[in-house]
Design an enzyme around this catalytic site. Structure first.
Site, mmCIF file in Angstrom:
data_model
loop_
_atom_site.group_PDB
_atom_site.id
_atom_site.type_symbol
_atom_site.label_atom_id
_atom_site.label_comp_id
_atom_site.label_asym_id
_atom_site.label_seq_id
_atom_site.Cartn_x
_atom_site.Cartn_y
_atom_site.Cartn_z
ATOM 1 N N HIS A 21 29.291 -6.152 10.379
ATOM 2 C CA HIS A 21 29.418 -7.499 11.733
ATOM 3 C C HIS A 21 30.877 -8.031 10.150
ATOM 4 O O HIS A 21 30.105 -8.312 8.935
ATOM 5 C CB HIS A 21 28.623 -8.054 11.581
ATOM 6 C CG HIS A 21 29.428 -9.553 12.869
ATOM 7 N ND1 HIS A 21 29.687 -10.759 11.728
ATOM 8 C CD2 HIS A 21 29.487 -9.318 13.982
ATOM 9 C CE1 HIS A 21 30.333 -10.985 13.391
ATOM 10 N NE2 HIS A 21 30.109 -10.666 14.206
ATOM 11 N N ASP A 62 21.414 -10.087 7.280
ATOM 12 C CA ASP A 62 22.121 -10.511 8.156
ATOM 13 C C ASP A 62 20.788 -9.835 9.849
ATOM 14 O O ASP A 62 20.942 -9.111 10.032
ATOM 15 C CB ASP A 62 23.418 -9.911 8.731
ATOM 16 C CG ASP A 62 24.430 -10.381 9.455
ATOM 17 O OD1 ASP A 62 23.147 -11.361 10.822
ATOM 18 O OD2 ASP A 62 24.600 -9.780 10.068
ATOM 19 N N GLN A 106 21.521 -10.320 14.761
ATOM 20 C CA GLN A 106 20.701 -9.814 16.671
ATOM 21 C C GLN A 106 19.485 -9.519 15.969
ATOM 22 O O GLN A 106 18.762 -9.519 16.861
ATOM 23 C CB GLN A 106 21.055 -8.298 15.942
ATOM 24 C CG GLN A 106 23.258 -7.961 16.419
ATOM 25 C CD GLN A 106 23.431 -8.953 17.811
ATOM 26 O OE1 GLN A 106 22.240 -9.418 18.407
ATOM 27 N NE2 GLN A 106 24.140 -9.536 18.139
ATOM 28 N N LYS A 114 21.878 -17.776 19.300
ATOM 29 C CA LYS A 114 21.824 -16.529 20.000
ATOM 30 C C LYS A 114 20.233 -16.755 20.199
ATOM 31 O O LYS A 114 19.924 -15.514 20.745
ATOM 32 C CB LYS A 114 22.304 -15.092 18.902
ATOM 33 C CG LYS A 114 23.366 -14.684 18.669
ATOM 34 C CD LYS A 114 24.336 -14.084 18.334
ATOM 35 C CE LYS A 114 25.171 -13.649 16.983
ATOM 36 N NZ LYS A 114 26.619 -13.608 17.572
ATOM 37 N N CYS A 150 33.897 -7.766 16.062
ATOM 38 C CA CYS A 150 33.577 -7.787 14.901
ATOM 39 C C CYS A 150 32.729 -7.310 14.005
ATOM 40 O O CYS A 150 32.818 -7.211 12.775
ATOM 41 C CB CYS A 150 33.775 -9.736 14.843
ATOM 42 S SG CYS A 150 33.294 -10.707 16.007
#
Ligand SMILES: Cc1ncc(COP(=O)(O)O)c(C=O)c1O
Length: 393
Positions: free
Chosen positions: A110, A187, A190, A213, A353
């Site tokens: 991303h 990261d 998700q 999220k 993104c």
């Protein structure tokens, strides 16, 4: 998992929300907890000695404890940040680099886990090394063996691709990085909301994730730092309670996480994030992951049989919470608009993104992405597939 739908009154409108990878819905429990702060103990944290200030501080620290528990960390290892992007920027800008060092990342990141590294490598004259996906769009651990060396300061990777939806072999990549004395930034935008995650088992040095999220409010997220690498960071922002002693000639930093939390935090949001973490843990991350996998598996299976639908990503790899596709040469934004207007279905469209990856997919206008969470059902997936069939007739 239909039992949880009532926690999300927005669904009563008939909305089929398949865009949780961009931002999830927020349950009533979280909203109630945030309102409780505004109604009952609306004061700043970590400062006042009066009772409601004390309550605000202890609720904030309780929230930190819950967020830490969700990722199997200790509460003194987690700072509140605005979102994943902010945490990733903090690491990139706060690390003390030396000349000749390099940074390793992948072409599937991303923008939020790519641009901070591109920027810092340019500013500091460091080499940025990119691991490309295979022709099946998988990330191969051996490719990290080729890129990481003793001059690699940091390896920055995503846990789950926000376009392709598969889990990267993080533990193997961490082993390669640590063998060379490099640190690993993960990261978790998700993964933290969707799968059981233990920073201890993965062995990562930094993890950043977003509250919005994971059933939490916007404007708040988590930033984990392994205490062994804390001295590698020099915070870019200071002020407020992030320092210990201050004179006209100097200052000493407070201990982490206070050192990374200058100024007043988004207090209601942090308390809301704590409630969201407890909400997810109560349901169970294994259960949430199974539900996502089942629904995305079903979508994959059904879309695979429709002529004119192109699904992106490795066919052999299990997808977690999302799937990207295109229908013939239709513009993904047109598809998303039609799904909304015709059937109240919300999906994401465009470049996600992640322009370098979407360019590799050779998809000129981007992709359509459907993503699930604990409130989605098989019927919703079937409705989506029926509407997609309309396009291909
Ligand atoms: C993999 C990944 N990383 C980072 C981000 C950025 O998250 P935020 O906008 O909350 O900072 C996202 C958001 O879509 C993402 O999917």
């Amino acid at each position: 998992m239909n039992g949880y739908r009532e926690d999300f009154p927005i669904l009563k409108s008939g909305l089929i929300y398949l865009d949780s990878a961009a931002s999830s819905l927020t349950p009533e429990q979280v909203l109630k907890k945030m309102l409780e702060y505004y109604r009952e103990y609306r004061a700043n944290t970590g400062r006042g000695v009066y009772r409601i200030a004390d309550r605000a501080t202890s609720e904030l620290e309780k929230a930190r404890k819950s967020v830490a528990k969700l990722i199997d960390a200790r509460e003194d290892e987690v700072a509140f940040v605005r979102n994943t992007s902010e945490g990733l920027n903090f690491v990139a800008s706060s690390l003390k680099f030396k000349k000749g060092q390099n940074i390793v990342t992948t072409a599937i990141e991303h923008h939020s886990n790519f641009l901070p590294w591109l920027k810092i490598s340019r500013e500091k004259g460091l080499e940025l090394r990119i691991v490309n996906p295979t022709k099946d769009f998988l990330i191969n651990t051996e490719d990290f063996e080729k890129q990481v060396d003793d001059n690699t300061k940091v390896v920055a990777i995503t846990h789950i691709s926000n376009v392709l939806g598969f889990i990267l072999p993080v533990r193997d990549i961490v082993d390669i990085a640590h063998k060379h004395g490099s640190m690993v930034v993960l990261d978790g935008a998700q993964s933290v909301p969707h799968i059981p995650l233990s920073v201890k088992k993965l062995g990562v040095d930094f993890l950043s994730f977003s509250g919005h999220k994971m059933c939490g409010p916007t404007g708040i997220g988590g930033f984990y730092v392994n205490p062994d690498v804390l001295n590698e960071l020099e915070p870019i922002f200071i002020g407020g309670e992030s320092v210990d002693k201050v004179s006209l000639h100097g200052y000493t930093l407070a201990k982490f996480p206070a050192s990374f939390e200058p100024g007043t935090l988004p207090i209601a949001e942090a308390i809301g994030l704590g409630e969201a973490a407890r909400y997810l843990m109560k349901i169970g991350l294994e259960k949430i992951a199974r539900n996502d996998e089942r629904l995305i598996g079903l979508l994959h299976e059904m879309l695979s049989t429709i002529e004119g639908v192109k699904i992106y990503g490795p066919s052999q790899e299990k997808r977690t919470n999302l799937l990207s596709f295109n229908i013939r040469d239709l513009d993904p934004n047109d598809v998303a608009l039609f799904l909304d207007i015709s059937s109240n279905i919300a999906v994401r469209s465009g470049f996600m993104c992640a322009q370098p990856l979407v360019n590799l997919l050779r998809s000129k206008n981007g992709v359509v992405r459907a993503s699930t969470y604990l409130y989605n059902t098989e019927e919703e997936i079937e409705t989506l597939v029926e509407r997609i069939k309309d396009f291909t007739k």
